[in-house]
Each structure stands twice: as structure tokens, then as C-alpha cells.
Design an enzyme around this catalytic site. Sequence first.
Site, PDB file in Angstrom:
ATOM      1  N   PRO A   2      68.931 -62.115 126.052  1.00  0.00           N
ATOM      2  CA  PRO A   2      69.754 -61.551 124.984  1.00  0.00           C
ATOM      3  C   PRO A   2      70.057 -62.564 123.883  1.00  0.00           C
ATOM      4  O   PRO A   2      70.638 -63.613 124.125  1.00  0.00           O
ATOM      5  CB  PRO A   2      71.044 -61.143 125.706  1.00  0.00           C
ATOM      6  CG  PRO A   2      70.731 -61.192 127.150  1.00  0.00           C
ATOM      7  CD  PRO A   2      69.679 -62.220 127.310  1.00  0.00           C
ATOM      8  N   GLU A   3      69.646 -62.209 122.669  1.00  0.00           N
ATOM      9  CA  GLU A   3      69.983 -62.981 121.486  1.00  0.00           C
ATOM     10  C   GLU A   3      70.874 -62.077 120.629  1.00  0.00           C
ATOM     11  O   GLU A   3      71.301 -61.028 121.094  1.00  0.00           O
ATOM     12  CB  GLU A   3      68.700 -63.370 120.736  1.00  0.00           C
ATOM     13  CG  GLU A   3      67.720 -64.131 121.621  1.00  0.00           C
ATOM     14  CD  GLU A   3      66.436 -64.521 120.909  1.00  0.00           C
ATOM     15  OE1 GLU A   3      66.468 -64.732 119.678  1.00  0.00           O
ATOM     16  OE2 GLU A   3      65.403 -64.610 121.579  1.00  0.00           O
ATOM     17  N   LYS A  54      75.813 -65.084 120.498  1.00  0.00           N
ATOM     18  CA  LYS A  54      75.371 -64.332 121.677  1.00  0.00           C
ATOM     19  C   LYS A  54      76.524 -64.060 122.629  1.00  0.00           C
ATOM     20  O   LYS A  54      76.310 -63.603 123.754  1.00  0.00           O
ATOM     21  CB  LYS A  54      74.270 -65.114 122.403  1.00  0.00           C
ATOM     22  CG  LYS A  54      73.090 -65.495 121.514  1.00  0.00           C
ATOM     23  CD  LYS A  54      72.130 -66.410 122.242  1.00  0.00           C
ATOM     24  CE  LYS A  54      71.109 -66.998 121.268  1.00  0.00           C
ATOM     25  NZ  LYS A  54      70.285 -68.039 121.904  1.00  0.00           N
ATOM     26  N   ARG A 281      60.586 -75.235 125.300  1.00  0.00           N
ATOM     27  CA  ARG A 281      60.572 -73.768 125.377  1.00  0.00           C
ATOM     28  C   ARG A 281      59.227 -73.209 124.921  1.00  0.00           C
ATOM     29  O   ARG A 281      58.576 -73.746 124.030  1.00  0.00           O
ATOM     30  CB  ARG A 281      61.673 -73.133 124.500  1.00  0.00           C
ATOM     31  CG  ARG A 281      62.989 -73.832 124.453  1.00  0.00           C
ATOM     32  CD  ARG A 281      63.573 -74.132 125.800  1.00  0.00           C
ATOM     33  NE  ARG A 281      64.049 -72.953 126.504  1.00  0.00           N
ATOM     34  CZ  ARG A 281      64.795 -73.018 127.604  1.00  0.00           C
ATOM     35  NH1 ARG A 281      65.141 -74.180 128.120  1.00  0.00           N
ATOM     36  NH2 ARG A 281      65.188 -71.921 128.193  1.00  0.00           N
TER      37      ARG A 281
END
Length: 291
Positions: A2-3, A54, A281
Site C-alpha cells: 500500500p502506497e 501511507k 529494492r
Amino acid sequence: MPELPEVETVRRGLEKNIIGKKISKVKIYRKKNFEGNKKDIINKKVEKVLRYGKYLAIELEEFHFLLVHLKMTGQLLYREEKGIKKDEENESVYDSAKLPNKYTRVEIQFHDDTFLFFNDLRAFGWVKVKKFNKEPLPEKLFDREFGPEPFSKDFTFKYLKKILGNTRRAIKTVIMDQKDIAGVGNIYAAEALFCARIDPRRPANKVVKEDPKKVKQLLPCIKKALKKGIKYSGSTAENGSFRDIDGERGEMQNHLKVYGREGEECPACDGEIKKIKVGGRGTYFCPKCQN
DNA sequence: TGATATGTTATCTT
DNA sequence: CAAGATAACATATC
């Protein structure tokens, strides 16, 4: 997962469904995912549902707050009743035909016997109860610093140039840093950098010095990527965890240009989307037209 | 089986 | 001390 767009999708769902409801019971299934005194929020009415980056803040009466972070696999699921949802089946571990289930960490019950479940497979997420004497700033609420919200007036070209010009970190790492910009994560950083045709590996200060035009582009690109994410109710990859409060997947994964598209043709040139690591990432980009 | 996963933060290194 | 890099959190998947 979730962003900003995903959390905003959840926020809107909650706003529609739980404003004005009074909490009657709180059940904690996993202590590690809950902080504070649950008694503080019993018999308190929900007044607002707020989002900072967030993070989610459910504001209750008398400056009591129920704070939530979904981290990687957290979900907030709203149900009219406990047990098995009619005609539903689990296709993935992130589905929740039956609630509560083995991934339910916290259960909030309202006076009208509706429920809010906090589910989280990987259990990095959390729910916290906090109380204040007056309306707190987000910094006080969450005990951390926040960069500007991408849709606020504070998010200007001048500001973007400042945070990027100050550091040699990879530009992608900077725009994902919550202290620099609130709400941008791995997916939308990749999309925004593709939109501005910037190589995610480039040192941020170099881009500012050598390509101010691209930095100028990047600002609307970040906003556009996030706005599109909200429009499509967030992104849920094939094996993704994100669900809205009804347990439904988002649609944004079908509209992503580079994220998750390794090996596919670049939508802008005849290059091929590659996947590399930037700051540890996974990072998707087109090496031919992003530079 | 070991590497990897969308977030954050404590801790280590430079 | 500051900036940047890395490990850790917990679990499932390929």
C-alpha cells in the site's frame, strides 16, 4: 504494497462506512500488532478518517485516535457481520471469505454489530490507540516527520529541486523517502520516473544540475501517477495483498507502464523493460529512453 | 532451497 | 556527527 493511492482507497471506503459509528468492542488476536489501551476507544464515535502519506488516522471523539499502518500486507476489511461471506471463495492467501481468519490481528466491533478487521499476513503492520488534548499535527500523531503531501501547495518545483539537489542518493530512493515526499513508494516511484524519462539510478543532485528540465517534468509526473492510482482504486498484482475495505482488488496494475513489466516492450520506445536493484529494492525501467 | 516480496526503522559503515 | 547502506521484522511463493 500500500502506497498513497492504496491507502487513500481504504480511507475513502472507511469514510463512507464508519463515520458516526461507535466502537463497542476491540479484540486483539496478536498483541505485537497493537499498541495502547483499547479501553480508551470503547464507546467513542468515529468523527473523521484521515490519511498522511501511507498512514491512516481514524479520529474518534475527544481527540482519541486509532492509527493504522498497513506496511507490506496489511488490510482493513469492513463487514456487516462475522463469519463466511456468502458466495465468496478464497483464491489467494490474501482473500478473506471468512472473517476473522488466521491473519486477523485486530477486530473492531461497532454498536450496530458491524466490524472492521485488521488482517496482515506478514504482520509488519500495526494498530495504535493514542489520545491528545487538542487536534495534533501528523508529526505528533505518528511520532515521525513527514514530507509534503504530493497534492498540497507545499509540493512545489522549488521544493523538489531542493530535496533532490541536496543528496547524492539515487533519485528513486529520494522520492520514495517519506521524509522528503509523503506517500510515494516503489510502484509509483517507478511510474513517475518513467513518465519523466529519468534513469532511477542517477544521483539526485546530478539530475538537478544536468537536467533541470526533467526535474520540472517529474513534479507533474509524480502527481499524475498517484492520481491515476487513486482513480483505479490502487494496485493489486497477481499475488498482491492489497484489497479495499470490501476485500476487492484494485485495477491500477492493468495501467502500469513499467512496474512489474520486466521483459515487455517499452510503451514509449522500442526498448525493453528491465528489472534491477536500486537501494536494495526491485526497480523497473526502460534503459533506452530513461536516462 | 534460497532468493525475493510493494514499507519502515534501527543499526552499521563510511 | 552526517549520509548512506544494510539488516531486521514474518510469511508465502517460485
